[in-house]
Design a protein around this motif. Structure first.
Motif, PDB file in Angstrom:
ATOM      1  N   GLU A 107     -13.644   5.688   0.503  1.00  0.00           N
ATOM      2  CA  GLU A 107     -14.020   3.927   0.615  1.00  0.00           C
ATOM      3  C   GLU A 107     -13.600   3.529   2.047  1.00  0.00           C
ATOM      4  OE1 GLU A 107     -12.057   1.900  -2.929  1.00  0.00           O
ATOM      5  OE2 GLU A 107     -11.165   3.821  -2.995  1.00  0.00           O
ATOM      6  N   THR A 117       0.841  -1.344  -0.050  1.00  0.00           N
ATOM      7  CA  THR A 117      -0.021   0.057   0.044  1.00  0.00           C
ATOM      8  C   THR A 117       0.647   1.209   0.036  1.00  0.00           C
ATOM      9  OG1 THR A 117      -1.907   1.032   1.279  1.00  0.00           O
ATOM     10  CG2 THR A 117      -0.259   0.191   2.591  1.00  0.00           C
ATOM     11  N   ARG A 122     -10.878  -0.867  -9.312  1.00  0.00           N
ATOM     12  CA  ARG A 122     -11.146   0.318  -8.152  1.00  0.00           C
ATOM     13  C   ARG A 122     -12.338   0.875  -8.489  1.00  0.00           C
ATOM     14  NH1 ARG A 122      -8.949   5.536  -8.077  1.00  0.00           N
ATOM     15  NH2 ARG A 122      -9.845   6.187  -6.177  1.00  0.00           N
ATOM     16  N   GLU A 123     -12.677   1.192  -9.755  1.00  0.00           N
ATOM     17  CA  GLU A 123     -14.085   1.876  -9.908  1.00  0.00           C
ATOM     18  C   GLU A 123     -15.195   0.976  -9.353  1.00  0.00           C
ATOM     19  OE1 GLU A 123     -14.608   3.740 -13.927  1.00  0.00           O
ATOM     20  OE2 GLU A 123     -16.524   2.920 -13.617  1.00  0.00           O
ATOM     21  N   PRO A 165      -4.373   1.120  -2.689  1.00  0.00           N
ATOM     22  CA  PRO A 165      -5.371   1.686  -3.642  1.00  0.00           C
ATOM     23  C   PRO A 165      -6.706   2.212  -3.071  1.00  0.00           C
ATOM     24  CG  PRO A 165      -5.560  -0.885  -3.730  1.00  0.00           C
ATOM     25  CD  PRO A 165      -4.550  -0.290  -3.015  1.00  0.00           C
ATOM     26  N   LEU A 166      -6.727   2.126  -1.844  1.00  0.00           N
ATOM     27  CA  LEU A 166      -7.870   2.738  -0.806  1.00  0.00           C
ATOM     28  C   LEU A 166      -7.787   4.133  -0.903  1.00  0.00           C
ATOM     29  CD1 LEU A 166     -10.258   1.356   0.651  1.00  0.00           C
ATOM     30  CD2 LEU A 166      -8.709   1.548   2.631  1.00  0.00           C
ATOM     31  N   SER A 167      -9.120   4.675  -1.018  1.00  0.00           N
ATOM     32  CA  SER A 167      -9.227   5.951  -1.125  1.00  0.00           C
ATOM     33  C   SER A 167      -9.881   6.584   0.105  1.00  0.00           C
ATOM     34  CB  SER A 167      -9.608   6.746  -2.280  1.00  0.00           C
ATOM     35  OG  SER A 167     -11.040   6.380  -2.493  1.00  0.00           O
ATOM     36  N   MET A 190      -6.859  -4.983  -0.008  1.00  0.00           N
ATOM     37  CA  MET A 190      -7.725  -4.366  -1.275  1.00  0.00           C
ATOM     38  C   MET A 190      -6.827  -4.717  -2.528  1.00  0.00           C
ATOM     39  SD  MET A 190      -9.132  -0.771  -2.173  1.00  0.00           S
ATOM     40  CE  MET A 190      -9.726  -0.283  -3.785  1.00  0.00           C
ATOM     41  N   LEU A 250      -7.990  -6.950  -5.496  1.00  0.00           N
ATOM     42  CA  LEU A 250      -8.075  -6.347  -6.952  1.00  0.00           C
ATOM     43  C   LEU A 250      -7.285  -7.313  -7.991  1.00  0.00           C
ATOM     44  CD1 LEU A 250      -7.922  -2.803  -6.577  1.00  0.00           C
ATOM     45  CD2 LEU A 250      -9.914  -4.217  -6.380  1.00  0.00           C
ATOM     46  N   CYS A 298     -15.271  -0.709  -6.730  1.00  0.00           N
ATOM     47  CA  CYS A 298     -15.294  -0.474  -5.237  1.00  0.00           C
ATOM     48  C   CYS A 298     -15.842   1.058  -4.860  1.00  0.00           C
ATOM     49  CB  CYS A 298     -13.968  -0.662  -4.661  1.00  0.00           C
ATOM     50  SG  CYS A 298     -12.819  -2.257  -4.858  1.00  0.00           S
ATOM     51  N   TYR A 337     -14.154  -2.028  -0.660  1.00  0.00           N
ATOM     52  CA  TYR A 337     -13.857  -3.470  -1.138  1.00  0.00           C
ATOM     53  C   TYR A 337     -14.214  -4.529  -0.254  1.00  0.00           C
ATOM     54  CZ  TYR A 337     -10.144  -4.349   2.258  1.00  0.00           C
ATOM     55  OH  TYR A 337      -9.483  -4.529   3.182  1.00  0.00           O
TER      56      TYR A 337
END
Ligand SMILES: [Zn+2]
Lengths: 159, 383
Positions: B203, A87, B158-159, B198-200, B147, B151, B161, B286
């Protein structure tokens, strides 16, 4: 009956602020002691193998989490492997937003069922990918104390 | 012969980001009053045992189980506390009634998350102290890493999620209990800054305060009580290894095995067809997709497409998190599973107002205990 009245002004809502200072030591145990001694003294990684499940546990332990067998076979594992997952962390532990993300990865060491969770270094965030070959960068021997922090970080493998 | 066990009362407070005017005890007292009124019982006379869920560190108090009886009407009565999500307490209450020793059992869970000034330190204290904690990383890093692995293993993008976040925040607009409802668009979600890529940001569920109390009763006892029993058809729970280095990352094995246990009890063979409404963990967007697959609501790698097609919307083939989920209602710590159970009970009673899933007769409720845990529970309800 539920109360009819509740405080209605937020500055009147009182609270006591406390803190929880606790200090512990955490025993490495039989498996952990051998792992960290080897890392400190020889800069090498050790795992234990389950003969029934054919799994090589890193971090090592003296029992198999799948079949519950006692594990007695110690095996050296190279200090390199691949990025299993990672990450880009835009927050530190204190919750402060970071301009340049910290890269945290689970590195599968070669031949091992487990690996090491650590930071990646000497690499730009945009260049990291799952499956990327990486190697451990250790502190110099005289600075190693027998802890996971004896590893500075993992970096892309140099050939 | 298995005894049937029903939910005969639910009580809750609205869920709120802050609750400076009430203590956690008063939140619980309020919910307990509502639940006892709903079930038509007197807690001092009609309840055989009480079960609460709580974690010492989240309460900031050691041996916290000592502090659970009074506000429930449970002083000097049989009480025990489970350090796990509320659905574990539902499972324990179900078993207490199955033994024949109890006719009526009360379950309680609450969150006073706004009182925790350093929440990331608490989840960091849940990390392995020797191998992981010395690195001093924010524990939500583990969600970003999980996540990323989900994926790559399933081909989810991602979209898909982000669509979960959009759906759940919009669902919350119809839920008067939910503080995080938003008329969010996919474009806005796409612009959300990365948190643990990739977690925003969008989310990740935010915390909320609140309390939920649930009254369980044997079939015999339900005949004496007013109201509309909702039956517990199956329960299950499971823990994977805590070792981050060796456990599964790309799929929720704990959820798969919990569901298998609950489905077996409930006699459910094809959950995708037999479940009319699912309230499942979405602590991170996710996770809803990962859990849908683990719970057998679709095949592995299919959940993202179902969300895209609208199948999990309130009026879709398989409504998921009509309540708004944790993304819309806020995360309630170990009380989260009970909040979702309460939502499912409202739908099965036909009491969910504008959110009502029409004709819902079977509901699936699932919880996960958050990072760094790999455990959770499942309850199947029916009318
Ligand atoms: Zn084994």
């Amino acid at each position: 009956m539920l109360p009819l009245e509740k405080p209605q002004q937020v500055h009147r809502a009182l609270a006591w602020q406390g803190e929880i200072p606790t200090y512990n030591i955490y025993t490495f145990g039989i498996a952990g002691e051998r792992f960290f001694r080897e890392l400190k003294e020889h800069g090498r990684f050790l795992g234990t193998r389950c003969p029934a499940c054919h799994l090589l546990y890193v971090p090592p332990r003296i029992y198999c989490e799948r079949c519950f067998a006692s594990l007695e076979e110690w095996v050296e594992v190279p200090g390199r492997g691949t990025v299993f997952t990672f990450t880009l962390a835009y927050y530190d532990l204190d919750g402060r937003r970071l301009e340049h993300p910290d890269i945290l990865a689970l590195v599968r060491l070669e031949g091992a069922h487990g690996g090491v969770l650590h930071r990646l270094g000497e690499v730009e965030p945009g260049q990291v990918a799952i499956g990327m070959p990486v190697e451990a960068v250790l502190k110099p021997p005289q600075e190693r104390r027998g802890s996971i922090l004896d590893i500075l970080y993992f970096r892309p493998t140099r050939r | 012969m298995m005894r049937r066990v029903a939910i005969v009362g639910i009580g809750f407070t609205p869920f709120r980001p802050l609750s400076p005017e009430v203590s956690y005890r008063e939140l619980v007292y309020e919910s307990a009053q509502r639940a006892y009124h709903d079930a038509g019982i007197n807690p001092r006379e009609d309840v055989d045992s009480f079960i609460t869920v709580a974690e010492d560190y989240e309460e900031g108090t050691a041996i916290f189980d000592e502090y659970t009886p009074d506000q429930l009407g449970a002083a000097l009565r049989p009480v025990h506390t489970i350090t796990a999500d509320g659905l574990y307490a539902i499972s324990a209450g179900y078993m207490l009634i199955q033994t024949g020793q109890c006719e009526v059992v009360v379950v309680e869970g609450h969150s006073k998350a706004s009182n925790v000034l350093t929440p990331s330190y608490i989840s960091a204290l849940a990390l392995d102290p020797i191998y992981n904690r010395p690195l001093r990383f924010h524990p939500a890093c583990l969600a970003g890493m999980e996540m990323a692995r989900f994926l790559v293993e399933t081909g989810t993008v991602r979209e898909q999620c982000l669509r979960v976040a959009v759906k759940n925040r919009r669902n919350a607009l119809l839920n008067p209990l939910a503080p995080y409802g938003a008329d969010l668009t996919l474009e806005e979600a796409l612009a959300s800054p990365p948190a643990f890529a990739p977690l925003s940001e969008v989310e990740m569920s935010r915390s909320a305060d609140g309390a939920i109390v649930v009254v369980l009763a044997s079939e015999e006892a339900t005949r004496r009580l007013k109201g509309h029993p909702v039956w517990i058809r199956g329960v299950g729970w499971c823990s994977d290894s805590p070792t981050l280095e060796t456990r599964e990352w790309g799929e929720a094995v704990y959820a798969h095995l919990s569901a298998r246990m609950a489905y077996r009890l409930a006699g459910i063979r094809n959950p995708a067809r037999e479940v009319h409404l699912a309230e499942i963990d979405d602590t991170y967007a996710y996770k809803e997709l990962m859990h849908m697959e683990a719970l057998g609501l679709c095949r592995r790698g299919e959940a993202g497409r179902l969300v895209e097609e609208g199948a999990t919307e309130r009026d879709g083939l398989l409504p998921v998190n009509v309540s708004g989920g944790s993304l819309g209602m806020g995360h309630l710590g170990e009380a989260t599973g009970l909040a979702r159970l309460a939502e499912a009970v409202m739908h099965l009673r036909g009491d969910a107002e504008r959110r009502q899933v029409k004709g819902a007769q079977t509901a699936l409720v699932q919880s996960w205990r958050g990072v760094p845990s790999s455990s959770g529970a499942v309850v199947v309800l029916g009318v």
